[in-house]
Design a protein around this motif. Structure first.
Motif, PDB file in Angstrom:
ATOM      1  N   LEU A   9       0.825  -1.207   0.000  1.00 24.91           N
ATOM      2  CA  LEU A   9       0.000   0.000   0.000  1.00 24.91           C
ATOM      3  C   LEU A   9       0.856   1.252   0.000  1.00 24.91           C
ATOM      4  CD1 LEU A   9      -2.915  -0.919   2.423  1.00 24.91           C
ATOM      5  CD2 LEU A   9      -3.148  -0.154   0.065  1.00 24.91           C
ATOM      6  N   ARG A  10       1.893   1.255   0.808  1.00 24.98           N
ATOM      7  CA  ARG A  10       2.764   2.426   0.877  1.00 24.98           C
ATOM      8  C   ARG A  10       3.386   2.705  -0.491  1.00 24.98           C
ATOM      9  NH1 ARG A  10       8.003   3.025   1.255  1.00 24.98           N
ATOM     10  NH2 ARG A  10       8.457   0.892   1.900  1.00 24.98           N
ATOM     11  N   GLU A  11       3.890   1.670  -1.129  1.00 29.52           N
ATOM     12  CA  GLU A  11       4.500   1.845  -2.450  1.00 29.52           C
ATOM     13  C   GLU A  11       3.464   2.223  -3.506  1.00 29.52           C
ATOM     14  OE1 GLU A  11       6.674  -1.798  -2.998  1.00 29.52           O
ATOM     15  OE2 GLU A  11       8.431  -0.992  -1.945  1.00 29.52           O
ATOM     16  N   ASP A  12       2.274   1.631  -3.444  1.00 33.72           N
ATOM     17  CA  ASP A  12       1.205   1.974  -4.389  1.00 33.72           C
ATOM     18  C   ASP A  12       0.816   3.446  -4.296  1.00 33.72           C
ATOM     19  OD1 ASP A  12       1.162  -0.639  -5.268  1.00 33.72           O
ATOM     20  OD2 ASP A  12      -0.700  -1.169  -4.218  1.00 33.72           O
ATOM     21  N   HIS A  13       0.948   4.029  -3.102  1.00 34.40           N
ATOM     22  CA  HIS A  13       0.613   5.440  -2.889  1.00 34.40           C
ATOM     23  C   HIS A  13       1.832   6.355  -3.003  1.00 34.40           C
ATOM     24  CE1 HIS A  13      -3.063   3.625  -1.277  1.00 34.40           C
ATOM     25  NE2 HIS A  13      -3.622   4.798  -1.496  1.00 34.40           N
ATOM     26  N   ASP A  14       2.966   5.789  -3.423  1.00 35.85           N
ATOM     27  CA  ASP A  14       4.212   6.554  -3.584  1.00 35.85           C
ATOM     28  C   ASP A  14       4.572   7.344  -2.330  1.00 35.85           C
ATOM     29  OD1 ASP A  14       4.678   5.697  -6.246  1.00 35.85           O
ATOM     30  OD2 ASP A  14       3.259   7.196  -6.992  1.00 35.85           O
ATOM     31  N   LEU A  15       4.495   6.659  -1.186  1.00 31.35           N
ATOM     32  CA  LEU A  15       4.811   7.297   0.096  1.00 31.35           C
ATOM     33  C   LEU A  15       6.070   6.700   0.700  1.00 31.35           C
ATOM     34  CD1 LEU A  15       1.217   7.320   1.607  1.00 31.35           C
ATOM     35  CD2 LEU A  15       2.487   9.302   0.752  1.00 31.35           C
ATOM     36  N   SER A  16       6.747   7.482   1.500  1.00 34.87           N
ATOM     37  CA  SER A  16       7.897   6.984   2.249  1.00 34.87           C
ATOM     38  C   SER A  16       7.408   6.398   3.575  1.00 34.87           C
ATOM     39  CB  SER A  16       8.873   8.126   2.536  1.00 34.87           C
ATOM     40  OG  SER A  16       8.284   9.067   3.415  1.00 34.87           O
ATOM     41  N   GLN A  17       8.256   5.612   4.197  1.00 37.85           N
ATOM     42  CA  GLN A  17       7.929   5.104   5.534  1.00 37.85           C
ATOM     43  C   GLN A  17       7.750   6.266   6.493  1.00 37.85           C
ATOM     44  OE1 GLN A  17      11.156   2.436   6.436  1.00 37.85           O
ATOM     45  NE2 GLN A  17      10.091   0.684   5.556  1.00 37.85           N
ATOM     46  N   ASN A  18       8.541   7.303   6.335  1.00 38.83           N
ATOM     47  CA  ASN A  18       8.442   8.470   7.194  1.00 38.83           C
ATOM     48  C   ASN A  18       7.079   9.145   7.053  1.00 38.83           C
ATOM     49  OD1 ASN A  18       9.666  10.271   9.107  1.00 38.83           O
ATOM     50  ND2 ASN A  18       9.795  11.773   7.462  1.00 38.83           N
ATOM     51  N   ALA A  19       6.601   9.287   5.823  1.00 40.21           N
ATOM     52  CA  ALA A  19       5.301   9.923   5.589  1.00 40.21           C
ATOM     53  C   ALA A  19       4.168   9.123   6.223  1.00 40.21           C
ATOM     54  CB  ALA A  19       5.059  10.089   4.094  1.00 40.21           C
ATOM     55  N   VAL A  20       4.204   7.807   6.073  1.00 39.51           N
ATOM     56  CA  VAL A  20       3.159   6.977   6.669  1.00 39.51           C
ATOM     57  C   VAL A  20       3.257   7.028   8.189  1.00 39.51           C
ATOM     58  CG1 VAL A  20       2.159   4.664   6.854  1.00 39.51           C
ATOM     59  CG2 VAL A  20       3.047   5.469   4.656  1.00 39.51           C
ATOM     60  N   GLY A  21       4.477   6.915   8.711  1.00 39.52           N
ATOM     61  CA  GLY A  21       4.667   7.002  10.157  1.00 39.52           C
ATOM     62  C   GLY A  21       4.087   8.282  10.728  1.00 39.52           C
ATOM     63  N   LYS A  22       4.400   9.404  10.088  1.00 39.30           N
ATOM     64  CA  LYS A  22       3.851  10.692  10.543  1.00 39.30           C
ATOM     65  C   LYS A  22       2.332  10.697  10.448  1.00 39.30           C
ATOM     66  CE  LYS A  22       7.704  13.813   9.744  1.00 39.30           C
ATOM     67  NZ  LYS A  22       8.199  14.980   9.009  1.00 39.30           N
ATOM     68  N   GLY A  23       1.819  10.113   9.374  1.00 42.02           N
ATOM     69  CA  GLY A  23       0.367  10.087   9.166  1.00 42.02           C
ATOM     70  C   GLY A  23      -0.387   9.293  10.215  1.00 42.02           C
ATOM     71  N   PHE A  52      -5.821   5.445   7.574  1.00 40.26           N
ATOM     72  CA  PHE A  52      -4.926   6.260   6.755  1.00 40.26           C
ATOM     73  C   PHE A  52      -5.138   5.981   5.270  1.00 40.26           C
ATOM     74  CE2 PHE A  52      -0.778   6.967   4.696  1.00 40.26           C
ATOM     75  CZ  PHE A  52      -0.505   8.270   5.084  1.00 40.26           C
ATOM     76  N   TYR A  53      -5.273   4.715   4.904  1.00 37.93           N
ATOM     77  CA  TYR A  53      -5.443   4.323   3.504  1.00 37.93           C
ATOM     78  C   TYR A  53      -6.912   4.161   3.108  1.00 37.93           C
ATOM     79  CZ  TYR A  53      -0.438   3.370   3.201  1.00 37.93           C
ATOM     80  OH  TYR A  53       0.926   3.474   3.197  1.00 37.93           O
TER      81      TYR A  53
END
Length: 73
Positions: A9-23, A52-53
Motif C-alpha cells: 500500500l505504501r509503495e502503491d501510494h508513492d509514500l515513504s515510511q516516514n510519511a506513513v509514520g507521521k500520518g 490512513f489508507y
C-alpha cells in the motif's frame, strides 16, 4: 507476523515510511519494524493504517482481496 500489504500500500501510494509514520503518529523506525515483520503490529496501529489508507483491517491482514473489506465467500 509480517503484513505484506503494509509495504504494498505504501509503495502503491508513492509514500515513504516516514510519511506513513507521521500520518499514523509513529516514527519511521517503528513503522519500518512493522513493515519488515520485526515487531507485531498492535491492533490500534492496524486500525490507524486502515484509516490512513481508507481500507479495512481485513484487507491489510489478507483476509479479503477487496480493499473495502467485504469478505468473499
Amino acid at each position: 507476523m509480517r503484513i505484506a500489504r503494509l509495504k504494498d500500500l505504501r509503495e502503491d501510494h508513492d509514500l515513504s515510511q516516514n510519511a506513513v509514520g507521521k500520518g499514523i503518529g509513529i516514527s519511521q523506525r517503528l513503522y519500518s519494524y512493522y513493515e519488515r515483520g520485526e515487531r507485531t503490529v498492535p491492533p490500534e496501529i492496524l486500525i490507524a493504517v486502515a484509516d490512513f489508507y481508507d481500507t479495512s483491517v481485513d484487507y491489510l491482514l489478507g483476509r479479503t482481496e477487496d480493499p473495502a473489506g467485504i469478505k468473499k465467500d
